[in-house]
Design a protein around this motif. Sequence first.
Motif, PDB file in Angstrom:
ATOM      1  N   SER A 170      -7.125  -2.398  -5.641  1.00  0.00           N
ATOM      2  CA  SER A 170      -8.404  -2.818  -6.210  1.00  0.00           C
ATOM      3  C   SER A 170      -9.336  -3.413  -5.174  1.00  0.00           C
ATOM      4  N   ASP A 171      -8.917  -3.439  -3.906  1.00  0.00           N
ATOM      5  CA  ASP A 171      -9.744  -3.966  -2.813  1.00  0.00           C
ATOM      6  C   ASP A 171     -10.442  -2.845  -2.058  1.00  0.00           C
ATOM      7  N   TRP A 172     -11.462  -3.227  -1.317  1.00  0.00           N
ATOM      8  CA  TRP A 172     -12.091  -2.316  -0.361  1.00  0.00           C
ATOM      9  C   TRP A 172     -11.446  -2.495   0.999  1.00  0.00           C
ATOM     10  N   GLY A 173     -11.276  -1.380   1.700  1.00  0.00           N
ATOM     11  CA  GLY A 173     -10.751  -1.398   3.049  1.00  0.00           C
ATOM     12  C   GLY A 173     -11.861  -1.146   4.053  1.00  0.00           C
ATOM     13  N   PRO A 174     -11.518  -0.856   5.291  1.00  0.00           N
ATOM     14  CA  PRO A 174     -12.532  -0.661   6.327  1.00  0.00           C
ATOM     15  C   PRO A 174     -13.298   0.646   6.171  1.00  0.00           C
ATOM     16  N   VAL A 175     -14.454   0.704   6.816  1.00  0.00           N
ATOM     17  CA  VAL A 175     -15.217   1.946   6.933  1.00  0.00           C
ATOM     18  C   VAL A 175     -14.648   2.722   8.120  1.00  0.00           C
ATOM     19  N   VAL A 176     -14.347   4.013   7.896  1.00  0.00           N
ATOM     20  CA  VAL A 176     -13.713   4.828   8.926  1.00  0.00           C
ATOM     21  C   VAL A 176     -14.433   6.168   9.035  1.00  0.00           C
ATOM     22  N   PRO A 177     -14.330   6.848  10.187  1.00  0.00           N
ATOM     23  CA  PRO A 177     -14.849   8.212  10.277  1.00  0.00           C
ATOM     24  C   PRO A 177     -14.093   9.129   9.329  1.00  0.00           C
ATOM     25  N   LEU A 178     -14.790  10.054   8.711  1.00  0.00           N
ATOM     26  CA  LEU A 178     -14.131  10.957   7.763  1.00  0.00           C
ATOM     27  C   LEU A 178     -13.018  11.755   8.419  1.00  0.00           C
ATOM     28  N   ASP A 179     -13.198  12.125   9.681  1.00  0.00           N
ATOM     29  CA  ASP A 179     -12.168  12.940  10.319  1.00  0.00           C
ATOM     30  C   ASP A 179     -10.905  12.140  10.656  1.00  0.00           C
ATOM     31  N   GLU A 180     -10.931  10.830  10.441  1.00  0.00           N
ATOM     32  CA  GLU A 180      -9.744   9.998  10.621  1.00  0.00           C
ATOM     33  C   GLU A 180      -9.185   9.501   9.293  1.00  0.00           C
ATOM     34  N   ALA A 181      -9.900   9.782   8.205  1.00  0.00           N
ATOM     35  CA  ALA A 181      -9.573   9.160   6.925  1.00  0.00           C
ATOM     36  C   ALA A 181      -8.198   9.553   6.407  1.00  0.00           C
ATOM     37  N   ALA A 182      -7.838  10.833   6.499  1.00  0.00           N
ATOM     38  CA  ALA A 182      -6.538  11.267   5.981  1.00  0.00           C
ATOM     39  C   ALA A 182      -5.401  10.550   6.693  1.00  0.00           C
ATOM     40  N   ALA A 183      -5.491  10.450   8.012  1.00  0.00           N
ATOM     41  CA  ALA A 183      -4.441   9.779   8.778  1.00  0.00           C
ATOM     42  C   ALA A 183      -4.369   8.297   8.433  1.00  0.00           C
ATOM     43  N   ARG A 184      -5.527   7.668   8.221  1.00  0.00           N
ATOM     44  CA  ARG A 184      -5.529   6.243   7.877  1.00  0.00           C
ATOM     45  C   ARG A 184      -4.893   6.011   6.505  1.00  0.00           C
ATOM     46  N   ILE A 185      -5.174   6.890   5.562  1.00  0.00           N
ATOM     47  CA  ILE A 185      -4.586   6.750   4.231  1.00  0.00           C
ATOM     48  C   ILE A 185      -3.072   6.940   4.294  1.00  0.00           C
ATOM     49  N   VAL A 186      -2.625   7.919   5.058  1.00  0.00           N
ATOM     50  CA  VAL A 186      -1.185   8.151   5.193  1.00  0.00           C
ATOM     51  C   VAL A 186      -0.499   6.959   5.865  1.00  0.00           C
ATOM     52  N   ASP A 187      -1.152   6.346   6.852  1.00  0.00           N
ATOM     53  CA  ASP A 187      -0.590   5.140   7.480  1.00  0.00           C
ATOM     54  C   ASP A 187      -0.425   4.021   6.449  1.00  0.00           C
ATOM     55  N   LEU A 188      -1.427   3.864   5.584  1.00  0.00           N
ATOM     56  CA  LEU A 188      -1.355   2.831   4.550  1.00  0.00           C
ATOM     57  C   LEU A 188      -0.252   3.151   3.534  1.00  0.00           C
ATOM     58  N   ALA A 189      -0.095   4.428   3.207  1.00  0.00           N
ATOM     59  CA  ALA A 189       0.989   4.826   2.303  1.00  0.00           C
ATOM     60  C   ALA A 189       2.349   4.493   2.917  1.00  0.00           C
ATOM     61  N   GLY A 190       2.471   4.718   4.216  1.00  0.00           N
ATOM     62  CA  GLY A 190       3.711   4.366   4.904  1.00  0.00           C
ATOM     63  C   GLY A 190       3.966   2.874   4.882  1.00  0.00           C
ATOM     64  N   ALA A 191       2.899   2.084   5.044  1.00  0.00           N
ATOM     65  CA  ALA A 191       3.039   0.632   4.988  1.00  0.00           C
ATOM     66  C   ALA A 191       3.470   0.185   3.595  1.00  0.00           C
ATOM     67  N   PHE A 192       2.955   0.857   2.560  1.00  0.00           N
ATOM     68  CA  PHE A 192       3.356   0.535   1.192  1.00  0.00           C
ATOM     69  C   PHE A 192       4.839   0.823   0.991  1.00  0.00           C
ATOM     70  N   VAL A 193       5.296   1.976   1.449  1.00  0.00           N
ATOM     71  CA  VAL A 193       6.715   2.331   1.318  1.00  0.00           C
ATOM     72  C   VAL A 193       7.591   1.283   2.001  1.00  0.00           C
ATOM     73  N   ALA A 194       7.180   0.840   3.180  1.00  0.00           N
ATOM     74  CA  ALA A 194       7.974  -0.144   3.915  1.00  0.00           C
ATOM     75  C   ALA A 194       8.006  -1.491   3.201  1.00  0.00           C
ATOM     76  N   ARG A 195       6.922  -1.824   2.522  1.00  0.00           N
ATOM     77  CA  ARG A 195       6.817  -3.127   1.859  1.00  0.00           C
ATOM     78  C   ARG A 195       7.489  -3.155   0.483  1.00  0.00           C
ATOM     79  N   ARG A 196       7.492  -2.025  -0.234  1.00  0.00           N
ATOM     80  CA  ARG A 196       7.904  -2.049  -1.641  1.00  0.00           C
ATOM     81  C   ARG A 196       9.400  -2.200  -1.845  1.00  0.00           C
ATOM     82  N   GLY A 197      10.195  -1.809  -0.850  1.00  0.00           N
ATOM     83  CA  GLY A 197      11.627  -1.859  -1.014  1.00  0.00           C
ATOM     84  C   GLY A 197      12.119  -0.702  -1.868  1.00  0.00           C
ATOM     85  N   SER A 198      13.254  -0.885  -2.511  1.00  0.00           N
ATOM     86  CA  SER A 198      13.841   0.180  -3.315  1.00  0.00           C
ATOM     87  C   SER A 198      14.464  -0.416  -4.568  1.00  0.00           C
ATOM     88  N   GLY A 199      14.972   0.454  -5.412  1.00  0.00           N
ATOM     89  CA  GLY A 199      15.598  -0.007  -6.637  1.00  0.00           C
ATOM     90  C   GLY A 199      14.653   0.017  -7.815  1.00  0.00           C
TER      91      GLY A 199
END
Length: 277
Positions: A170-199
């Motif tokens: 529900s927050d806003w993140g940084p402004v990024v170039p469109l040609d970098e946006a997909a990679a930035r989103i995937v990095d954030l998804a990876g950070a979520f996976v690392a933070r959420r744990g399992s179970g």
Amino acid sequence: MRERSDRCPGVLRPWPAEDGLLVRLRLIGGRIGASVLQSLLDVAEEYGDGRVHVTARANLQVRSLPDVDGRLRPDALAALERTGLLPSRTHELVRNVMVSPQTGLAGGRADLRPVAEELDRLLCADPALATLPGRFLVVLDDGRGDLLERSCDLGLVALGGGSAQLRVGSDWGPVVPLDEAAARIVDLAGAFVARRGSGPCAPWHVDELDGRLTAPVAADDRLPRPGGPLPFGVVPGGRHVPVSYAGLDRAAVTALVADRLVVTPWRGVLVPEEGHD
């Protein structure tokens, strides 16, 4: 606290409904070739209830499929795979990418189709991201504001000039170039996976994490106002056809005359104008 794992259905993880198994097929940005939709309808007619159903996330479902110990019968699974709508067995549940349906056809501040395609490629290339919950959603608004009010886990809104502001829960993140946006989103998804744990108690969504995924950023002054849903009928770039809860039968699919179609988040199908795909 939630005490069960995500059970959002897929082809390899069907949902046991009263009338048989239900499967969901993810479409990136709702885009699908007309011939592929015809092939999926063939499967629905041979094995299911004879209809292709659409969802509020611009995906497709087939129901009443044959059950063998809670899994699809092998011949039904093989038929679904032949449609090409299961490009990744490992990542089928996490390809949840919603995009402004008219992007690249009419209006908007940027054509987000290349961003969506790159995002899908990067998601499926990272083995760790196969563990994302099936309800984890990425929403890409091309600057017209049609998806601005859609809740999401990650996403962006195009600002024009080759840039976009990221959405992080529900927050806003940084402004990024469109040609970098997909990679930035995937990095954030990876950070979520690392933070959420399992179970079974692991969070399904970014906003369920204990603490923010990133530091929030102020909303950019160039963000659009919410645009509301795409109306049915003739619209810029094509024709928006409603789909009933009963789904698309053979006559309805045949009437969608276009090489490429866009399933929309408002339970409809956008049929592009001739010369647009």
